[in-house]
Design an enzyme around this catalytic site. Structure first.
Site, PDB file in Angstrom:
ATOM      1  CG  ASP A  19      -2.104   0.921   1.100  1.00  0.00           C
ATOM      2  OD1 ASP A  19      -2.362   1.403  -0.019  1.00  0.00           O
ATOM      3  OD2 ASP A  19      -2.778   1.181   2.119  1.00  0.00           O
ATOM      4  CG  HIS A  36      -0.235   2.349  -9.350  1.00  0.00           C
ATOM      5  ND1 HIS A  36      -0.459   1.888  -8.079  1.00  0.00           N
ATOM      6  CD2 HIS A  36      -1.310   3.122  -9.663  1.00  0.00           C
ATOM      7  CE1 HIS A  36      -1.624   2.348  -7.643  1.00  0.00           C
ATOM      8  NE2 HIS A  36      -2.148   3.118  -8.581  1.00  0.00           N
ATOM      9  CG  LEU A 130       8.868 -17.212  -3.870  1.00  0.00           C
ATOM     10  CD1 LEU A 130       8.726 -17.228  -2.352  1.00  0.00           C
ATOM     11  CD2 LEU A 130       9.328 -15.825  -4.340  1.00  0.00           C
TER      12      LEU A 130
HETATM   13  C1  IPE Z   1      -5.472  -2.718  -0.148  1.00  0.00           C
HETATM   14  O1  IPE Z   1      -5.121  -1.405  -0.386  1.00  0.00           O
HETATM   15  C2  IPE Z   1      -5.541  -3.464  -1.446  1.00  0.00           C
HETATM   16  C3  IPE Z   1      -4.272  -3.693  -2.100  1.00  0.00           C
HETATM   17  C4  IPE Z   1      -3.097  -3.417  -1.620  1.00  0.00           C
HETATM   18  C5  IPE Z   1      -4.369  -4.317  -3.391  1.00  0.00           C
HETATM   19  P1  IPE Z   1      -6.227  -0.267  -0.539  1.00  0.00           P
HETATM   20  O2  IPE Z   1      -5.493   1.003  -0.689  1.00  0.00           O
HETATM   21  O3  IPE Z   1      -7.190  -0.622  -1.598  1.00  0.00           O
HETATM   22  O4  IPE Z   1      -6.974  -0.372   0.868  1.00  0.00           O
HETATM   23  P2  IPE Z   1      -7.848   0.686   1.651  1.00  0.00           P
HETATM   24  O5  IPE Z   1      -8.891   1.193   0.707  1.00  0.00           O
HETATM   25  O6  IPE Z   1      -6.937   1.769   2.099  1.00  0.00           O
HETATM   26  O7  IPE Z   1      -8.427  -0.082   2.798  1.00  0.00           O
HETATM   27  C1  IPE Z   2      -1.509   0.216  -3.376  1.00  0.00           C
HETATM   28  O1  IPE Z   2      -1.295   1.573  -3.433  1.00  0.00           O
HETATM   29  C2  IPE Z   2      -1.697  -0.405  -4.739  1.00  0.00           C
HETATM   30  C3  IPE Z   2      -3.079  -0.823  -5.038  1.00  0.00           C
HETATM   31  C4  IPE Z   2      -4.077  -0.854  -4.202  1.00  0.00           C
HETATM   32  C5  IPE Z   2      -3.324  -1.237  -6.406  1.00  0.00           C
HETATM   33  P1  IPE Z   2      -2.504   2.582  -3.456  1.00  0.00           P
HETATM   34  O2  IPE Z   2      -2.889   2.833  -4.862  1.00  0.00           O
HETATM   35  O3  IPE Z   2      -3.622   2.107  -2.583  1.00  0.00           O
HETATM   36  O4  IPE Z   2      -1.840   3.883  -2.838  1.00  0.00           O
HETATM   37  P2  IPE Z   2      -2.474   4.887  -1.797  1.00  0.00           P
HETATM   38  O5  IPE Z   2      -2.979   4.057  -0.647  1.00  0.00           O
HETATM   39  O6  IPE Z   2      -3.573   5.602  -2.496  1.00  0.00           O
HETATM   40  O7  IPE Z   2      -1.353   5.770  -1.413  1.00  0.00           O
HETATM   41 MG    MG Z   3      -4.093   2.362  -0.645  1.00  0.00          MG
END
Ligand code: IPE
Ligand code: IPE
Ligand code: MG
Length: 233
Positions: A19, A36, A130
């Site tokens: 995240d 990303h 792995l």
């Molecule tokens: C969790 O991250 C999902 C992934 C890492 C794929 P999100 O950014 O979607 O989660 P929330 O919305 O903060 O809970």
């Molecule tokens: C995690 O990073 C990746 C996915 C959920 C695909 P985020 O896209 O949720 O990044 P933040 O949480 O908005 O910073």
């Molecule tokens: Mg996120």
């Protein structure tokens, strides 16, 4: 930092909620997609690190059943990155005997992605290195419902924990010993709810694009300091 103990108490399965890509980009005044893109670099580094550390199973949460709520352009750039990763970057992993499994329902994904994933699954099916699980369109509640539906259809009377576990995407794998989440958020966001019943949780403020092999090692070292009791004394 004390070194990792590879002989005792070494985690077999590590799960990661990757995240913070968007915030990483925002801090640099860049569009989210840059985060990303950098996040994919981290994925590659962490898979390499897990391979070197000889971790048995690594589960990466890449796209949740709730992530469809995001803007279409963001979803489509995530698909582009996924496609390149599967087509190009998996070559190296295959050489290292990495075996792929997808956690989640791929049928909602574009045909070309499904095709390339099937390709890699086929190519890596006999690998014995792995075990890499990538969670795509994954939600733990959806996964459990899917299992319960099968149990109901088959009219299975003898319900048991193992009957449920065997119907999850992670069937046959050990439960995660350690669950890591980056970016300072302290929630599980519908990831492996059943499987993490007794996992040790590790949160770090680092955004996913900044997370590296040393951070993974630090998490393992912290894990090795924990005392897992599983309800006992
Ligand atoms: C969790 O991250 C999902 C992934 C890492 C794929 P999100 O950014 O979607 O989660 P929330 O919305 O903060 O809970
Ligand atoms: C995690 O990073 C990746 C996915 C959920 C695909 P985020 O896209 O949720 O990044 P933040 O949480 O908005 O910073
Ligand atoms: Mg996120």
């Amino acid at each position: 930092m004390s070194p990792i103990d590879f002989k005792n108490n070494f985690p077999r399965h590590i799960a990661i909620i990757m995240d913070g890509n968007g915030r990483w980009a925002k801090r640099r005044f860049l569009p989210r997609v840059f985060g990303h893109r950098q996040g994919v670099q981290t994925v590659k580094n962490i898979v390499r690190a897990a391979h070197k550390l000889k971790i048995e199973v690594l589960s990466l949460y890449a796209f949740s059943t709730e992530n469809w709520k995001r803007p279409a352009e963001e979803i489509s750039s995530l698909f582009d990155l996924l496609l390149t990763f599967i087509k190009k970057d998996f070559e190296e992993f295959n050489e290292n005997k990495v075996k792929l499994r997808i956690l989640g329902d791929l049928s909602k994904f574009p045909q070309n992605i499904q095709f390339e994933i099937e390709n890699v699954l086929e190519k890596t099916k006999n690998n014995d290195g792995l075990q890499l699980n990538i969670a795509l369109n994954y939600g733990s509640r959806e996964e459990l419902l899917r299992a319960f539906r099968v149990l109901k259809e088959k009219n299975i009377e003898a319900l048991s924990e193992s009957a449920v576990s065997d119907l999850l995407y992670t069937a046959g794998q050990p439960d995660p010993d350690l669950l890591i989440r980056t970016s300072g958020e302290m929630r599980v966001s519908n990831f492996l709810l059943w499987q993490t019943a007794y996992s040790e949780l590790y949160f770090t403020d680092k955004m996913w694009p900044d997370f590296d092999g040393q951070d993974l090692e630090a998490a393992i070292i912290e894990y090795q300091k924990r005392q897992r009791r599983f309800g006992g004394l």
